[in-house]
Design a protein around this motif. Structure first.
Motif, PDB file in Angstrom:
ATOM      1  N   LEU A  55     -10.887   5.813  -4.858  1.00  0.00           N
ATOM      2  CA  LEU A  55     -10.828   5.761  -2.615  1.00  0.00           C
ATOM      3  C   LEU A  55     -11.895   6.268  -1.988  1.00  0.00           C
ATOM      4  N   MET A  80      -9.664   2.965   4.113  1.00  0.00           N
ATOM      5  CA  MET A  80      -9.871   2.439   2.516  1.00  0.00           C
ATOM      6  C   MET A  80     -10.393   2.217   1.915  1.00  0.00           C
ATOM      7  N   PHE A 140       1.144   2.144   2.760  1.00  0.00           N
ATOM      8  CA  PHE A 140       0.648   1.473   1.587  1.00  0.00           C
ATOM      9  C   PHE A 140       0.220   2.756   0.547  1.00  0.00           C
ATOM     10  N   GLY A 141       1.281   3.150  -0.174  1.00  0.00           N
ATOM     11  CA  GLY A 141       1.334   4.440  -1.095  1.00  0.00           C
ATOM     12  C   GLY A 141       2.109   5.314  -1.034  1.00  0.00           C
ATOM     13  N   ASP A 198      -0.618   3.908  -9.681  1.00  0.00           N
ATOM     14  CA  ASP A 198      -1.220   2.438  -9.779  1.00  0.00           C
ATOM     15  C   ASP A 198      -0.938   1.477 -10.820  1.00  0.00           C
ATOM     16  N   VAL A 210      -7.135  -0.866   2.266  1.00  0.00           N
ATOM     17  CA  VAL A 210      -5.844  -0.640   2.460  1.00  0.00           C
ATOM     18  C   VAL A 210      -5.636   0.093   3.689  1.00  0.00           C
ATOM     19  N   TRP A 248      -8.977   9.376  -9.049  1.00  0.00           N
ATOM     20  CA  TRP A 248      -8.189   9.369 -10.128  1.00  0.00           C
ATOM     21  C   TRP A 248      -8.286   8.977 -11.311  1.00  0.00           C
ATOM     22  N   HIS A 269       0.745   9.815  -7.304  1.00  0.00           N
ATOM     23  CA  HIS A 269      -0.120  10.068  -6.220  1.00  0.00           C
ATOM     24  C   HIS A 269       0.671   9.687  -5.025  1.00  0.00           C
ATOM     25  N   THR A 282      -3.837  12.123   1.341  1.00  0.00           N
ATOM     26  CA  THR A 282      -3.050  11.662   0.100  1.00  0.00           C
ATOM     27  C   THR A 282      -2.849  13.403  -1.086  1.00  0.00           C
ATOM     28  N   ALA A 294       0.540   8.983  -0.855  1.00  0.00           N
ATOM     29  CA  ALA A 294      -0.071   8.157   0.073  1.00  0.00           C
ATOM     30  C   ALA A 294       0.660   8.731   1.578  1.00  0.00           C
ATOM     31  N   ARG A 328      -6.483   4.023  10.055  1.00  0.00           N
ATOM     32  CA  ARG A 328      -7.162   4.725   8.395  1.00  0.00           C
ATOM     33  C   ARG A 328      -7.857   3.077   7.666  1.00  0.00           C
TER      34      ARG A 328
END
Ligand code: SIN
Length: 285
Positions: A120, A274, A100-101, A107, A89, A254, A261, A132, A263, A272
């Motif tokens: 993550l 991940m 993204f997210g 998910d 990510v 999680w 969640h 997050t 982001a 960033r």
């Protein structure tokens, strides 16, 4: 809430609603079954757990994830070369589009068996920003009125990946540095109960999210929208949430059945990166 000391690990809550930082464990090492059981217990108790200052290779992240169940590959995001279970990510410093997210979601709820959990790892995190947020879906259910609970209890929602991953979906203009493949498979539809029972705790949870839930079964999207929009808003009420500030080497794990969640996209000018693995889950009931 005060810290919970298990035999090996200590879980220190970071908010009233959910979330705890875990200390006393190095995830890069081979952990005993007892320690893994303690981590699972903390996950069930706090819904999302965090570990600081971990130095994990992709192999070590995979090995840790596999202690909780088989890992899955993503239907639309290609894994890393040689590590198909790990998705990267990433958002580069010069990207200005959606991250993204960046919406409240669980998910892969377009799948018949959405992931049980996701892990993550923060490889390269901005000096500030890119947090997050998580929201506790037991509380989202518990705080509904008895009339609303009764109505939702027997209802089924339809989920689809077309919003993010359909050929005309959000990935068309976003996530340019990730390995996202759109396909008509994103138009497939999957039915899940609106109120789900957690297979391990037996507690009920609200189980809809804005990214994947498109309507109620036997209703049109227009008919579904007012109630769905209410539920999306309710599901992420501030009092159900916690917020995690990333530092290099942090890990968030999680319970994807029990939390949403989000982001946060507030770090343009910084990169960033991940790495995420997802643990296979079971059919919601
Ligand atoms: C995701 O939705 O899995 C990404 C979360 C994040 O990057 O914080």
């Amino acid at each position: 809430m005060s810290a919970t000391a298990l035999s090996t690990i200590t879980a220190s809550p970071i908010a009233g609603a959910l979330g705890a930082e875990i200390s006393g464990v190095r995830l890069s090492e081979h952990l005993t079954d007892d320690v893994i059981a303690e981590i699972r217990q903390a996950l069930l108790q706090y819904q999302v757990i965090f570990f600081r200052d971990q130095k994990l290779t992709l192999e070590q992240q995979i090995a840790f994830g596999e202690r909780f169940g088989p890992l899955e590959t993503h239907d639309f995001v290609e894994g890393m070369p040689d590590y198909p279970q790990v998705i990267r990510v990433v958002r580069e410093a010069d990207e200005t589009t959606l991250n993204f997210g960046g919406a409240w979601h669980a998910d892969v709820t377009h799948q018949e068996c959405p992931a049980m959990g996701s892990i993550l790892y923060g490889h390269d995190v901005p000096p500030v920003g890119g947090d997050t947020l998580f929201s506790n879906q037991y509380l989202a259910y518990d705080t509904l009125s008895s009339g609303m609970k009764r109505m939702l209890d027997g209802m089924i929602a339809v989920h689809s990946a077309r919003g993010p991953f359909g050929p005309e979906g959000r990935s068309k203009d976003n996530w340019k540095n990730m390995r996202v493949n759109t396909s008509d498979k994103a138009y497939d539809e999957m039915e899940h109960p609106v109120i789900r029972t957690h297979p391990e705790t037996g507690r009920k949870m609200l189980f809809v999210n804005k990214t994947f839930t498109i309507r109620f079964k036997d209703m049109t999207e227009q008919e579904s929208a007012p109630l769905l929009n209410y539920l999306f808003q309710h599901a992420s009420h501030e009092r159900f949430t916690c917020r995690f500030r990333w530092t290099p080497g942090s890990v968030a794990f999680w319970d994807n059945r029990a939390v949403l969640h989000y982001a946060l996209n507030d770090y343009t000018g910084h990169r960033r990166e991940m790495y995420r693995v997802a643990i296979s889950g079971d059919r919601p009931y």
